[in-house]
Motif scaffolding. Structure first.
Motif, PDB file in Angstrom:
ATOM      1  N   GLY A 286      -5.430  -4.656   2.233  1.00  0.00           N
ATOM      2  CA  GLY A 286      -5.993  -4.798   3.571  1.00  0.00           C
ATOM      3  C   GLY A 286      -6.567  -6.180   3.775  1.00  0.00           C
ATOM      4  N   THR A 287      -6.924  -6.478   5.021  1.00  0.00           N
ATOM      5  CA  THR A 287      -7.565  -7.750   5.353  1.00  0.00           C
ATOM      6  C   THR A 287      -9.043  -7.510   5.623  1.00  0.00           C
ATOM      7  OG1 THR A 287      -7.289  -7.613   7.760  1.00  0.00           O
ATOM      8  CG2 THR A 287      -5.420  -8.507   6.478  1.00  0.00           C
ATOM      9  N   LEU A 288      -9.836  -8.566   5.501  1.00  0.00           N
ATOM     10  CA  LEU A 288     -11.257  -8.446   5.802  1.00  0.00           C
ATOM     11  C   LEU A 288     -11.514  -8.173   7.274  1.00  0.00           C
ATOM     12  CD1 LEU A 288     -12.969 -11.107   3.508  1.00  0.00           C
ATOM     13  CD2 LEU A 288     -12.988  -8.615   3.300  1.00  0.00           C
ATOM     14  N   GLU A 289     -10.498  -8.333   8.089  1.00  0.00           N
ATOM     15  CA  GLU A 289     -10.619  -7.954   9.499  1.00  0.00           C
ATOM     16  C   GLU A 289     -10.420  -6.451   9.679  1.00  0.00           C
ATOM     17  OE1 GLU A 289      -8.515 -10.609   8.600  1.00  0.00           O
ATOM     18  OE2 GLU A 289     -10.168 -11.986   8.981  1.00  0.00           O
ATOM     19  N   GLY A 290     -10.053  -5.762   8.606  1.00  0.00           N
ATOM     20  CA  GLY A 290      -9.920  -4.323   8.647  1.00  0.00           C
ATOM     21  C   GLY A 290      -8.520  -3.806   8.928  1.00  0.00           C
ATOM     22  N   LEU A 291      -7.517  -4.662   8.752  1.00  0.00           N
ATOM     23  CA  LEU A 291      -6.137  -4.266   9.015  1.00  0.00           C
ATOM     24  C   LEU A 291      -5.426  -3.841   7.735  1.00  0.00           C
ATOM     25  CD1 LEU A 291      -5.190  -7.147  11.452  1.00  0.00           C
ATOM     26  CD2 LEU A 291      -5.912  -4.828  12.036  1.00  0.00           C
ATOM     27  N   LEU A 292      -4.690  -2.759   7.808  1.00  0.00           N
ATOM     28  CA  LEU A 292      -3.875  -2.295   6.691  1.00  0.00           C
ATOM     29  C   LEU A 292      -2.598  -3.126   6.627  1.00  0.00           C
ATOM     30  CD1 LEU A 292      -3.183  -0.148   4.493  1.00  0.00           C
ATOM     31  CD2 LEU A 292      -2.182   1.211   6.337  1.00  0.00           C
ATOM     32  N   VAL A 293      -2.335  -3.754   5.484  1.00  0.00           N
ATOM     33  CA  VAL A 293      -1.116  -4.544   5.288  1.00  0.00           C
ATOM     34  C   VAL A 293      -0.021  -3.660   4.703  1.00  0.00           C
ATOM     35  CG1 VAL A 293      -0.106  -6.505   4.056  1.00  0.00           C
ATOM     36  CG2 VAL A 293      -2.417  -6.685   5.010  1.00  0.00           C
ATOM     37  N   GLU A 294      -0.363  -2.928   3.654  1.00  0.00           N
ATOM     38  CA  GLU A 294       0.589  -2.038   2.967  1.00  0.00           C
ATOM     39  C   GLU A 294      -0.215  -0.970   2.262  1.00  0.00           C
ATOM     40  OE1 GLU A 294       4.023  -0.610   2.300  1.00  0.00           O
ATOM     41  OE2 GLU A 294       4.295  -2.756   2.604  1.00  0.00           O
ATOM     42  N   GLY A 295       0.339   0.217   2.144  1.00  0.00           N
ATOM     43  CA  GLY A 295      -0.364   1.277   1.456  1.00  0.00           C
ATOM     44  C   GLY A 295       0.569   2.358   0.955  1.00  0.00           C
ATOM     45  N   VAL A 296       0.130   3.039  -0.088  1.00  0.00           N
ATOM     46  CA  VAL A 296       0.828   4.192  -0.641  1.00  0.00           C
ATOM     47  C   VAL A 296      -0.213   5.267  -0.920  1.00  0.00           C
ATOM     48  CG1 VAL A 296       2.738   2.867  -1.648  1.00  0.00           C
ATOM     49  CG2 VAL A 296       0.720   3.348  -3.016  1.00  0.00           C
ATOM     50  N   ARG A 297       0.232   6.521  -0.890  1.00  0.00           N
ATOM     51  CA  ARG A 297      -0.711   7.612  -1.127  1.00  0.00           C
ATOM     52  C   ARG A 297      -0.010   8.791  -1.767  1.00  0.00           C
ATOM     53  NH1 ARG A 297      -1.069   7.497   5.201  1.00  0.00           N
ATOM     54  NH2 ARG A 297      -0.731   5.465   4.552  1.00  0.00           N
ATOM     55  N   ARG A 298      -0.794   9.530  -2.517  1.00  0.00           N
ATOM     56  CA  ARG A 298      -0.301  10.765  -3.138  1.00  0.00           C
ATOM     57  C   ARG A 298      -0.747  11.991  -2.362  1.00  0.00           C
ATOM     58  NH1 ARG A 298      -1.454   9.333  -9.320  1.00  0.00           N
ATOM     59  NH2 ARG A 298       0.512   8.298  -9.704  1.00  0.00           N
ATOM     60  N   ARG A 299      -1.773  11.832  -1.582  1.00  0.00           N
ATOM     61  CA  ARG A 299      -2.230  12.939  -0.758  1.00  0.00           C
ATOM     62  C   ARG A 299      -2.633  12.404   0.608  1.00  0.00           C
ATOM     63  NH1 ARG A 299      -7.971  14.305  -3.736  1.00  0.00           N
ATOM     64  NH2 ARG A 299      -9.276  13.196  -2.257  1.00  0.00           N
ATOM     65  N   ARG A 300      -2.783  13.301   1.534  1.00  0.00           N
ATOM     66  CA  ARG A 300      -3.080  12.891   2.904  1.00  0.00           C
ATOM     67  C   ARG A 300      -4.454  12.230   2.977  1.00  0.00           C
ATOM     68  NH1 ARG A 300      -1.970  15.792   8.482  1.00  0.00           N
ATOM     69  NH2 ARG A 300      -3.491  14.622   9.682  1.00  0.00           N
ATOM     70  N   VAL A 301      -4.445  10.996   3.452  1.00  0.00           N
ATOM     71  CA  VAL A 301      -5.676  10.234   3.633  1.00  0.00           C
ATOM     72  C   VAL A 301      -5.405   9.171   4.699  1.00  0.00           C
ATOM     73  CG1 VAL A 301      -5.138   8.625   1.757  1.00  0.00           C
ATOM     74  CG2 VAL A 301      -7.493   8.928   2.450  1.00  0.00           C
ATOM     75  N   ASP A 302      -6.376   8.894   5.527  1.00  0.00           N
ATOM     76  CA  ASP A 302      -6.229   7.895   6.582  1.00  0.00           C
ATOM     77  C   ASP A 302      -6.501   6.513   5.983  1.00  0.00           C
ATOM     78  OD1 ASP A 302      -6.266   6.280   8.821  1.00  0.00           O
ATOM     79  OD2 ASP A 302      -7.576   7.592   9.990  1.00  0.00           O
ATOM     80  N   LEU A 303      -5.443   5.855   5.518  1.00  0.00           N
ATOM     81  CA  LEU A 303      -5.605   4.541   4.882  1.00  0.00           C
ATOM     82  C   LEU A 303      -6.081   3.479   5.865  1.00  0.00           C
ATOM     83  CD1 LEU A 303      -2.736   4.114   2.264  1.00  0.00           C
ATOM     84  CD2 LEU A 303      -5.196   4.218   1.881  1.00  0.00           C
ATOM     85  N   GLU A 304      -5.674   3.565   7.102  1.00  0.00           N
ATOM     86  CA  GLU A 304      -6.134   2.582   8.093  1.00  0.00           C
ATOM     87  C   GLU A 304      -7.653   2.643   8.237  1.00  0.00           C
ATOM     88  OE1 GLU A 304      -3.907   3.120  11.694  1.00  0.00           O
ATOM     89  OE2 GLU A 304      -2.123   2.198  10.840  1.00  0.00           O
ATOM     90  N   ALA A 305      -8.197   3.841   8.327  1.00  0.00           N
ATOM     91  CA  ALA A 305      -9.649   3.993   8.431  1.00  0.00           C
ATOM     92  C   ALA A 305     -10.343   3.547   7.147  1.00  0.00           C
ATOM     93  CB  ALA A 305     -10.008   5.438   8.758  1.00  0.00           C
ATOM     94  N   ALA A 306      -9.772   3.904   5.998  1.00  0.00           N
ATOM     95  CA  ALA A 306     -10.370   3.523   4.716  1.00  0.00           C
ATOM     96  C   ALA A 306     -10.415   2.009   4.559  1.00  0.00           C
ATOM     97  CB  ALA A 306      -9.598   4.160   3.561  1.00  0.00           C
ATOM     98  N   VAL A 307      -9.332   1.339   4.919  1.00  0.00           N
ATOM     99  CA  VAL A 307      -9.302  -0.126   4.834  1.00  0.00           C
ATOM    100  C   VAL A 307     -10.329  -0.735   5.787  1.00  0.00           C
ATOM    101  CG1 VAL A 307      -7.900  -2.168   5.399  1.00  0.00           C
ATOM    102  CG2 VAL A 307      -6.971  -0.373   3.930  1.00  0.00           C
ATOM    103  N   ALA A 308     -10.387  -0.219   7.007  1.00  0.00           N
ATOM    104  CA  ALA A 308     -11.348  -0.753   7.988  1.00  0.00           C
ATOM    105  C   ALA A 308     -12.788  -0.593   7.490  1.00  0.00           C
ATOM    106  CB  ALA A 308     -11.163  -0.058   9.329  1.00  0.00           C
TER     107      ALA A 308
END
Length: 128
Positions: A21-43
């Protein structure tokens, strides 16, 4: 980059999501094994990193926060700033985020993410 993140999940016991992620809170790339809101987590972790950086600059005279651990239940968040191994630092606003369960091996998370920086350097074109 997706392969690198998936490799981190495979190497870190208890990890269920990994992202850049970026310090501005943007998701660049992500992977997950279970359902999770990566955009919110990065922000959220970006905001925490910015606040920690400001606090350290004000009280300790150093704006350099390299790692941040937020231990909660049932999620532990580990954020590490992305740095090239040598040379200029053109991507200083990127960070790696690992989301883990409370039983996760934090030593593995730190070691695997540090080693993962080598692979990330190759992906983004840093000299190694």
């Amino acid at each position: 980059m997706e392969e690198l993140l998936q490799s981190l999940l495979d190497r870190v016991e208890g990890a269920f999501a990994a992202a850049i992620g970026t310090l501005e809170g943007l998701l660049v790339e992500g992977v997950r094994r279970r359902r999770v809101d990566l955009e919110a987590a990065v922000a959220e972790h970006a905001a925490l990193l910015r606040q920690a950086r400001a606090a350290y600059a004000a009280s300790l005279g150093t704006p350099g926060v390299e790692e941040l651990l937020v231990a909660g239940y049932p999620v532990v968040g580990y954020a590490r700033m992305v740095r090239p191994l040598s040379g200029p630092r053109p991507w200083e606003d990127l960070f790696l985020l690992l989301l883990m369960g409370p039983e996760a091996n934090l030593g593995q998370a730190r070691l695997a993410s540090a080693r993962g920086m080598e692979g990330l350097a190759e992906v983004v074109g840093w000299p190694t």
